[in-house]
Design a protein around this motif. Structure first.
Motif, short mmCIF file in Angstrom:
data_model
loop_
_atom_site.label_atom_id
_atom_site.label_comp_id
_atom_site.label_asym_id
_atom_site.label_seq_id
_atom_site.Cartn_x
_atom_site.Cartn_y
_atom_site.Cartn_z
N SER A 129 0.70 -1.60 0.07
CA SER A 129 -0.33 0.09 0.13
C SER A 129 0.39 1.26 0.16
CB SER A 129 -0.79 -0.10 1.37
OG SER A 129 -2.10 -0.93 0.97
N VAL A 130 1.86 1.47 0.76
CA VAL A 130 2.79 2.19 0.45
C VAL A 130 3.38 2.27 -0.82
CG1 VAL A 130 4.91 3.79 1.87
CG2 VAL A 130 3.51 2.05 3.40
N PHE A 131 3.66 1.58 -0.94
CA PHE A 131 4.59 1.55 -2.57
C PHE A 131 3.45 2.19 -3.88
CE2 PHE A 131 4.86 -0.42 -6.83
CZ PHE A 131 5.65 -0.27 -7.07
N ILE A 132 1.76 1.54 -3.52
CA ILE A 132 0.78 2.69 -4.40
C ILE A 132 0.88 4.57 -3.63
CG2 ILE A 132 -1.62 2.72 -5.23
CD1 ILE A 132 -1.57 -0.61 -4.28
N ALA A 133 0.60 4.82 -2.42
CA ALA A 133 0.48 5.81 -2.22
C ALA A 133 1.78 6.43 -2.95
CB ALA A 133 0.80 5.58 -0.56
N GLY A 134 2.97 5.90 -3.13
CA GLY A 134 4.07 6.44 -3.50
C GLY A 134 3.62 6.85 -4.93
N GLY A 135 3.11 5.90 -5.84
CA GLY A 135 2.78 6.49 -7.00
C GLY A 135 1.41 7.25 -6.85
N ILE A 136 1.00 7.62 -6.19
CA ILE A 136 -0.32 8.45 -5.53
C ILE A 136 0.24 9.82 -5.89
CG2 ILE A 136 -2.34 9.19 -4.61
CD1 ILE A 136 -3.33 6.60 -4.27
N ILE A 137 1.11 10.12 -5.26
CA ILE A 137 2.33 11.15 -5.02
C ILE A 137 2.91 11.32 -6.67
CG2 ILE A 137 3.67 13.01 -4.32
CD1 ILE A 137 2.41 10.98 -1.09
N GLY A 138 3.80 10.64 -6.86
CA GLY A 138 5.15 10.59 -7.65
C GLY A 138 4.88 10.01 -9.12
N ASN A 139 3.14 10.49 -9.32
CA ASN A 139 2.63 10.56 -10.59
C ASN A 139 1.82 11.89 -11.12
OD1 ASN A 139 1.48 8.84 -13.17
ND2 ASN A 139 0.51 7.95 -11.43
N PRO A 140 1.68 12.94 -10.30
CA PRO A 140 1.23 14.70 -10.61
C PRO A 140 2.38 14.93 -10.25
CG PRO A 140 -0.45 13.80 -8.27
CD PRO A 140 0.72 12.31 -9.21
N LEU A 141 3.12 14.51 -9.13
CA LEU A 141 4.82 15.92 -9.15
C LEU A 141 5.58 15.48 -10.08
CD1 LEU A 141 5.72 17.28 -6.80
CD2 LEU A 141 6.19 15.35 -5.46
N TYR A 142 5.62 13.89 -10.56
CA TYR A 142 6.86 13.77 -10.89
C TYR A 142 6.33 14.79 -13.40
CZ TYR A 142 10.34 12.34 -14.21
OH TYR A 142 11.91 12.50 -14.98
N GLY A 143 5.52 14.75 -13.00
CA GLY A 143 4.23 15.33 -14.39
C GLY A 143 4.69 16.56 -13.95
N TYR A 144 4.46 17.50 -12.97
CA TYR A 144 4.90 18.73 -12.75
C TYR A 144 6.21 19.17 -12.69
CZ TYR A 144 5.55 22.93 -10.25
OH TYR A 144 6.12 24.67 -9.86
N VAL A 145 7.60 17.74 -12.65
CA VAL A 145 8.62 18.21 -12.68
C VAL A 145 8.99 18.54 -13.45
CG1 VAL A 145 10.80 17.06 -11.82
CG2 VAL A 145 9.33 17.66 -10.67
N ASN A 146 8.53 17.54 -15.08
CA ASN A 146 8.21 17.48 -16.36
C ASN A 146 8.19 18.69 -16.84
OD1 ASN A 146 6.94 16.48 -19.11
ND2 ASN A 146 9.67 15.87 -18.62
#
Length: 415
Positions: free
Chosen positions: A263-280
């Protein structure tokens, strides 16, 4: 820029993305929730674990067979009707699951459930590319795709709790009502305005399936992005199938702690999807080629960490949990970036069919990869070699993408 564009660029834009994400919450909540209840289903029908695992095989099989056709349907009917139709199909089929007296009929329903998922994904991607300017598509795709992670966590954690107390059939009825509520939100509030479709895209004229398929399947830029689809399927697919087994068998985690770590792995994805998109979008100036290359290198490195650090050195539990969050952050970000890049090269007219083609490659790798890793583990006794193989394949794929996309680098970044 029109007034509608300005409105959607601020609060209206974010609201539309959040409304679109409800489709993914409903879809992944239903699908992941049912998968999480497979132990209850196994006990009721007295089947083996391998037989229960066939549900995922049947579910992805329909996506492989029909993904291009469902993408074509989305291109024809539009994002709104596609989202409503896909969520309604899955809601209906989840209710039908509760009526099945034998497991073989559940496998048949899995085929049709996969069709609903195959309609929702291209609808999401088509909606984003029509709604959002290219300079904000990565973060926007990340926001919408994060809904899948939210739905996955809610479904896999809440539905089994209801199922243990009241039965898995009752749990699915409850999830169907949630999906109905999400469909109601989409019907009431999702009325997209196509601000970023050119005059050329709008004047499509008669549509030929054969001509459109040829256009998409022979576009070298689309084919290059399918390399990312294979990479995403291998990485995310193997982790979601094998990670809890890896943690319990190789690292000595309890089943409950392994589930929490996933679940922590999936939670990382919830944050990573928009945040890495913002970085890009912000710091890489929407350069998809560089953004994907960095992601691929990081994901390959993380699989190497699993093989060369987790297995031999058995780190502290908290270290594994923290690194699992980091792993999920970057692994799931591939999905959002992949579909963003696909939208940039395919355009609104072909986005549905291009997404369908992408899903063929992604789901094939999801179907083939986990059994191979499982077989390697059975032979060697642990997951180390399996993780090394995935790390090497991911590295080869991302380097191949970077090298062969050099010719189109000017089309994979903001002008």
């Amino acid at each position: 820029m029109t007034k509608d564009t300005e409105r959607l660029g601020t609060k209206g834009h974010l609201a539309m993305l959040l409304i679109m994400s409800t489709a993914y919450i409903a879809v992944f909540g239903s699908i992941q929730g049912f998968k999480a209840m497979l132990p209850l289903v196994r006990d009721e029908f007295a089947i083996t674990g391998a037989q229960a695992g066939l549900y995922a095989t049947f579910f992805y099989a329909s996506g492989v067979i029909l993904a291009i056709f469902s993408g074509r349907i989305v291109d024809a009917v539009g994002a709104r009707k596609g989202l409503l139709g896909g969520v309604t199909i899955i809601m209906t089929l989840m209710l039908l699951h509760t009526l099945m007296p034998v497991f073989s009929l559940l496998l048949l329903l899995a085929l049709f459930t996969g069709i609903g998922f195959s309609i929702v994904t291209p609808s999401i991607n088509k909606g984003v590319i029509e709604l959002v300017d290219s300079s904000r598509r990565a973060v926007s795709n990340g926001i919408v795709h994060a809904g899948g992670g939210i739905g996955g966590i809610l479904g896999s954690s809440i539905l089994p709790m209801i199922g243990e107390r009241f039965g898995w059939r009752t749990s699915l009825v409850a999830m169907a009502f949630v999906a109905l509520a999400m469909a109601g939100i989409l019907f009431k509030f999702f009325h997209p305005v196509n601000n970023y479709v050119s005059d050329e895209e709008k004047d499509v004229g008669p549509r030929s399936f054969k001509a459109d398929l040829k256009k998409v399947a022979t576009d070298p830029r689309v084919l290059l992005v399918t390399l990312i689809g294979i990479m995403a399927g291998l990485s995310v697919g193997n982790i979601t199938i094998h990670y809890t087994l890896f943690l319990t068998d190789d690292l000595g985690f309890s089943p409950s702690l392994a589930g929490v770590t996933l679940s922590v792995f999936i939670a990382g994805g919830i944050i990573g999807n928009p945040l890495y998109g913002y970085v890009n979008d912000r710091f890489f100036l929407s350069n998809r080629r560089i953004g994907l290359f960095v992601l691929g290198l990081i994901v390959a490195a993380m699989f190497a960490v699993l093989a060369f650090y987790f297995v031999p050195f058995q780190p502290e539990r908290w270290v594994v949990v923290v690194l699992s969050f980091v792993f999920g952050f970057f692994s799931f970000a591939i999905m959002g970036m992949m579909f963003t890049t696909l939208g940039d090269v395919a355009g609104p007219r072909y986005m549905g069919m291009a997404t369908g083609l992408m899903l063929v490659f992604t789901r094939m790798s999801m179907m083939i990869g986990p059994p191979i890793v499982g077989r390697i583990t059975d032979v060697t006794g642990d997951y180390a070699l399996g993780w090394k193989v995935i790390a090497l394949i991911v590295l080869v794929l991302i380097v191949a993408f970077y090298v062969f996309s050099h010719k189109y680098r000017h089309l994979l970044k903001r002008n």
